[in-house]
Write a protein that holds these residues in place. Sequence first.
Motif, PDB file in Angstrom:
ATOM      1  N   ALA A  66       0.853  -1.189   0.000  1.00  0.00           N
ATOM      2  CA  ALA A  66       0.000   0.000   0.000  1.00  0.00           C
ATOM      3  C   ALA A  66       0.888   1.238   0.000  1.00  0.00           C
ATOM      4  N   VAL A  67       0.583   2.172  -0.895  1.00  0.00           N
ATOM      5  CA  VAL A  67       1.279   3.461  -0.942  1.00  0.00           C
ATOM      6  C   VAL A  67       0.258   4.528  -0.580  1.00  0.00           C
ATOM      7  N   CYS A  68       0.512   5.244   0.501  1.00  0.00           N
ATOM      8  CA  CYS A  68      -0.441   6.241   0.995  1.00  0.00           C
ATOM      9  C   CYS A  68       0.237   7.611   1.005  1.00  0.00           C
ATOM     10  N   ASP A  69      -0.220   8.491   0.119  1.00  0.00           N
ATOM     11  CA  ASP A  69       0.404   9.806  -0.048  1.00  0.00           C
ATOM     12  C   ASP A  69      -0.635  10.732  -0.667  1.00  0.00           C
ATOM     13  N   ASP A  70      -0.718  11.964  -0.182  1.00  0.00           N
ATOM     14  CA  ASP A  70      -1.721  12.882  -0.728  1.00  0.00           C
ATOM     15  C   ASP A  70      -1.223  13.635  -1.960  1.00  0.00           C
ATOM     16  N   ASN A  71      -0.030  13.279  -2.432  1.00  0.00           N
ATOM     17  CA  ASN A  71       0.533  13.904  -3.626  1.00  0.00           C
ATOM     18  C   ASN A  71       0.552  12.875  -4.759  1.00  0.00           C
ATOM     19  N   PHE A  89      -2.391  -6.572   3.730  1.00  0.00           N
ATOM     20  CA  PHE A  89      -1.278  -5.771   3.225  1.00  0.00           C
ATOM     21  C   PHE A  89      -0.011  -6.151   3.991  1.00  0.00           C
ATOM     22  N   GLN A  90       1.099  -6.256   3.269  1.00  0.00           N
ATOM     23  CA  GLN A  90       2.356  -6.675   3.890  1.00  0.00           C
ATOM     24  C   GLN A  90       3.350  -5.529   4.058  1.00  0.00           C
ATOM     25  N   ILE A  91       3.289  -4.561   3.145  1.00  0.00           N
ATOM     26  CA  ILE A  91       4.188  -3.406   3.203  1.00  0.00           C
ATOM     27  C   ILE A  91       3.353  -2.141   3.068  1.00  0.00           C
ATOM     28  N   LEU A  92       3.592  -1.191   3.965  1.00  0.00           N
ATOM     29  CA  LEU A  92       2.852   0.069   3.967  1.00  0.00           C
ATOM     30  C   LEU A  92       3.849   1.217   3.818  1.00  0.00           C
ATOM     31  N   ILE A  93       3.762   1.924   2.689  1.00  0.00           N
ATOM     32  CA  ILE A  93       4.645   3.061   2.413  1.00  0.00           C
ATOM     33  C   ILE A  93       3.844   4.333   2.663  1.00  0.00           C
ATOM     34  N   GLY A 122       0.705  10.396   8.661  1.00  0.00           N
ATOM     35  CA  GLY A 122       1.199   9.036   8.500  1.00  0.00           C
ATOM     36  C   GLY A 122       1.591   8.365   9.799  1.00  0.00           C
ATOM     37  N   VAL A 123       2.130   9.128  10.741  1.00  0.00           N
ATOM     38  CA  VAL A 123       2.520   8.551  12.032  1.00  0.00           C
ATOM     39  C   VAL A 123       1.281   8.097  12.802  1.00  0.00           C
ATOM     40  N   GLN A 160       5.236  -4.325   7.358  1.00  0.00           N
ATOM     41  CA  GLN A 160       6.463  -3.536   7.247  1.00  0.00           C
ATOM     42  C   GLN A 160       6.091  -2.096   6.902  1.00  0.00           C
ATOM     43  N   ILE A 161       6.466  -1.158   7.766  1.00  0.00           N
ATOM     44  CA  ILE A 161       6.088   0.244   7.588  1.00  0.00           C
ATOM     45  C   ILE A 161       7.309   1.065   7.177  1.00  0.00           C
TER      46      ILE A 161
END
Length: 240
Positions: free
Chosen positions: A6-11, A54-58, A68-69, A83-84
Motif C-alpha cells: 500500500a502506498v499512501c500519499d496525498d501527492n 497488506f504486507q508493506i505500507l509506504i 502518516g505517524v 512492514q512500515i
Amino acid sequence: MNLKVAVCDDNETDIKYMIQCLNDWSHTANRVLEIHTFLSAEQFLFQYEEEKDFQILILDIEMGKMNGVELAKKIREVNQDIQILFVTGYPDYMSEGYEVDALHYLMKPVSQEKLVKVMEKAAGNLKSQEKYILLQGNGEMLRLPVNKIIYVEVFSHSCVLHMTDETVETRTSIGKLESELGTEFIRVHRSFLVHLSYIKKIVKAEIFLESGEAVPLARRKYAEVNLAFIHFYGGGQDLQ
C-alpha cells in the motif's frame, strides 16, 4: 514471494513516482507486487477494514486530517507484522518512527537505490515471518504456508484445506491440524477450523469469510469465537 503493498500519499505525482520505482524493482528482482494507492490515511483505513493482508505500507507523513505517524500507530495496534516505511520531506518526525517499529525513513525526493535496499529488507523480514506446515496431501508430501490457509473442512474421512490459491486434501485429522496450526485458527464447528484473519463477519449460526464463503458456526461456540476474534484484532480497538 508475492507482496501486497500500500502506498499512501496525498501527492499524486509522488505516488506515480513511487509506483514506477516499485515496478522497476519488481522486474529487476523478479518479484510480483500487488500495489494499491491511497490519497489519505482515512481512505487506507476504510480499505483495511476489508483487506487486512497488506504486507508493506509506504506512508507519507504530512497528510490532511490524519498524518502518516497517526495512521501507523493505529495499524500497529492490530498488526505487528506489516512492514512500515515512511517517506517524508520533513525530518522532524523521525524519532516517532521508533514507536511504531518503522522499517526506515526515506527523505523526499526518494532515491530509487535507497528504496530498493529497504524493499529488499522488508521482503526478507516478511520471508522470515512465514510459517509452514508439513502434510501428506494430494498423494505427496507438501510444505504449505500457514497464512494461506483460509479454513479446514472435514470431508468424509479426510480434511480439505481451503487455501487462497489451491485446495489440498489430507488424511490428517482436524484435531491434529488444530494443535499444529496454532492460535491463529479456531474450531468453529466440529467439522470446521477457520483462520481468524480471514473472518469478515460473525452471526449466530454462520461465519462469513473474506473470500465470500460462509461456514457453519456451532451455537455453543458463538461466544468463544467472538471473543477470539476480538482478541486477535487487539482487543476490539476501532480502526476508524
